[in-house]
Design an enzyme around this catalytic site. Sequence first.
Site, PDB file in Angstrom:
ATOM      1  N   ASP A 117      47.304  -3.504  14.792  1.00  0.00           N
ATOM      2  CA  ASP A 117      47.933  -2.566  15.616  1.00  0.00           C
ATOM      3  C   ASP A 117      47.882  -1.658  16.658  1.00  0.00           C
ATOM      4  O   ASP A 117      47.877  -0.539  17.024  1.00  0.00           O
ATOM      5  CB  ASP A 117      48.206  -0.702  13.980  1.00  0.00           C
ATOM      6  CG  ASP A 117      48.433  -1.320  13.318  1.00  0.00           C
ATOM      7  OD1 ASP A 117      48.793  -2.427  13.035  1.00  0.00           O
ATOM      8  OD2 ASP A 117      48.405  -0.589  11.797  1.00  0.00           O
TER       9      ASP A 117
ATOM     10  N   GLY B 225      52.819  -6.850  11.278  1.00  0.00           N
ATOM     11  CA  GLY B 225      54.296  -6.049  11.764  1.00  0.00           C
ATOM     12  C   GLY B 225      54.612  -5.401  13.299  1.00  0.00           C
ATOM     13  O   GLY B 225      53.030  -5.159  13.733  1.00  0.00           O
ATOM     14  N   HIS B 226      55.408  -5.800  13.934  1.00  0.00           N
ATOM     15  CA  HIS B 226      55.103  -5.600  15.077  1.00  0.00           C
ATOM     16  C   HIS B 226      56.657  -4.971  15.328  1.00  0.00           C
ATOM     17  O   HIS B 226      58.174  -5.726  14.968  1.00  0.00           O
ATOM     18  CB  HIS B 226      55.119  -7.326  15.718  1.00  0.00           C
ATOM     19  CG  HIS B 226      53.475  -7.533  15.987  1.00  0.00           C
ATOM     20  ND1 HIS B 226      53.405  -9.369  16.112  1.00  0.00           N
ATOM     21  CD2 HIS B 226      52.653  -7.240  16.149  1.00  0.00           C
ATOM     22  CE1 HIS B 226      52.610  -9.576  16.391  1.00  0.00           C
ATOM     23  NE2 HIS B 226      52.332  -8.401  16.403  1.00  0.00           N
TER      24      HIS B 226
ATOM     25  N   LYS C  83      49.956  -5.463  20.265  1.00  0.00           N
ATOM     26  CA  LYS C  83      50.089  -6.831  20.464  1.00  0.00           C
ATOM     27  C   LYS C  83      51.096  -7.180  20.734  1.00  0.00           C
ATOM     28  O   LYS C  83      51.587  -7.892  21.987  1.00  0.00           O
ATOM     29  CB  LYS C  83      49.466  -7.588  19.998  1.00  0.00           C
ATOM     30  CG  LYS C  83      47.702  -7.565  18.840  1.00  0.00           C
ATOM     31  CD  LYS C  83      47.316  -7.898  18.379  1.00  0.00           C
ATOM     32  CE  LYS C  83      48.223  -8.177  17.037  1.00  0.00           C
ATOM     33  NZ  LYS C  83      46.640  -6.402  16.508  1.00  0.00           N
TER      34      LYS C  83
ATOM     35  N   GLN D  46      47.214  -8.693  13.117  1.00  0.00           N
ATOM     36  CA  GLN D  46      45.335  -7.498  13.149  1.00  0.00           C
ATOM     37  C   GLN D  46      44.869  -7.356  14.316  1.00  0.00           C
ATOM     38  O   GLN D  46      45.061  -7.739  15.865  1.00  0.00           O
ATOM     39  CB  GLN D  46      44.508  -7.997  11.960  1.00  0.00           C
ATOM     40  CG  GLN D  46      45.485  -7.811  10.445  1.00  0.00           C
ATOM     41  CD  GLN D  46      46.942  -8.972  10.303  1.00  0.00           C
ATOM     42  OE1 GLN D  46      45.961 -10.376  10.615  1.00  0.00           O
ATOM     43  NE2 GLN D  46      47.185  -9.028   9.971  1.00  0.00           N
TER      44      GLN D  46
END
Length: 437
Positions: free
Chosen positions: A13, A40-41, A16, A223
Amino acid sequence: MPSLAVVGSQWGDEGKGKIVDYLAEEAQVVARFQGGNNAGHSVKVGEELFKLHHLPSGILRKGKLAVIGNGVVIDPGVLISEIDGLESRGVSVANLRISDRAHVIMPYHKLLDGAEERLRKGAKVGTTGRGIGPAYADKAARLGIRMMDIVDDGLLREKLGFLVPLKQRYLEMCGDATKLDGAAMLKEYSAHGTRLGPFVTDTGAIVRDALKKRKNVLFEGAQGTMLDIDHGTYPYVTSSATVAGNAASGSGVPPSAIDDVFGVVKAYTTRVGEGPFPTELLDDIGKTIADKGGEFGTTTGRSRRCGWLDLMVTKHAHALSGFTGLAMTKIDVLGGFDELKICTHYRLDGKKVAHFPADLRVLQKCEPVYKRFDGWEDLEGAALDRVLKRGFSALPENMRRYVRFVEKEMGVPVTMLGLGRRRHEILDLRKRKWKNK
Ligand code: IMP
Ligand code: MG
C-alpha cells in the site's frame, strides 16, 4: 526509460499503482510478477477512480502490453469481472497477456485460507482471505493448477480427479464441512478457461522478445518488502517473493535484463493485518494520518495501522532490492502537523541494531529511535499548482528537508514525489541533480 522494476519498500500500500500508472506512459510493456488479488491498486484518472486487483496498472494506458506473469496466482472469476468492469467503462483489455504458467486460485484455496486462519487461533496472519497462501502452497507442493490447465479442460478434468478428493479430506481435517463439487468446479473453471483462453500464452517469451527489441518494460511489484515470504516479518507475510529479484523469475526474464529498480516509499508507514510494527502510532496522530491518507484497504476495506516513517524498514528493502531511485508517495498527507518524526534506527539493550532482525521476539524488544522534523502547511490549490510547475525548489522548505534527509540516509535519490491523489499530482525528479552527501 530502460527496463525498470517498481517494488514496495514497506508493508504494501505504498502507492505503487499510481507510480506504475505514471511511468507506464513511457513503457511499452507492463508486467506483474507476483501476488494475486490480495493486491489492490487505486488509480485516479481525471475524476474516475479505478480499483485494480489482478490487472497490471498499465492496463489503463492505451496501447501498452499488460502482462500477468508466471509468478502471479490468479482467481479467474475475479479477473473476468475486473475485465468486464473495465470494458463497461470503455477501457479495452485487448492488450492483456496472461502467463500459461501462472497458478490458479481454486474454490478450496479460499475455504482453506479461512479454515487455517481460524485454526491458528491467537496467531492469525490476518490474510486477505483470497486463497493466496494455499494457492502458493499447492504450487510448491506440486499440486497446483496452472492457467494452461483450465484452458485445456482435459488437463483440468485429470487434475481435479485427484485434487478434489484430496482437498476434501484436508478441508474436513481443518474443520470445514463444505462439500466440494468436482463436476461443478470443472464446469465453472473450464468456462473461465474458455473466456480467458485468448489471453493465455507464454508471456516470458513475449517479455524477453520486447527486451531484445529494446522496448521499455516496467515490472510491477505487489505488496512490499516486509511482506516478502523470505525477508519479511515471517509468518506475518504474504506467500510470494516481493523483492526486486523476483521481477526476473516471476516474469521469466534474466536478472541482468533489469536496469533500474525504484523502491516505493510512503512518507509514513502503514500495515494491514497482524504482525509487528515498531513505529506504529496508536494515538490521535495515527488516526489523523489514517483519515487524511484514506488508509483503508482497496481489497478488504480494513483500516490500515499507521505510524512514522521507519528507515530500518526501508534500508532493509534497499539492501535486498538495490534501489536506484525512490518514489516517495503521499507526502501531502503529512501536511499540517507541527512536528513529524522519522525512525532512523532501532536500539536494543542500549546498542544500535545493525540489521533487521529475523526473530520477531527480538523485534518486539527493539526501541525505535526518532529524529524530529518541523512540519509544513498543507500544499493545496494554487500553491500545489505552482510546485507542480516549478519543481522541487518550490516545495515548502521543511518538506524538502524531510525528503533530503531520507535520500541522504538511504543513499538513493528521490526520483518521484507523490503530492496528491490525481494522476498529474506527481513531481518527476528523475532529471534533478542529486548529491549524495
Ligand atoms: P495474504 O497475502 O492474503 O495471504 O495476506 C498475508 C498478509 O499480507 C496479511 O497481513 C495481509 O494484510 C497482507 N497483504 C497482502 N496483500 C496486501 C496488499 O496488497 N497490501 C497490503 N497488505 C497486504
Ligand atoms: Mg494495496
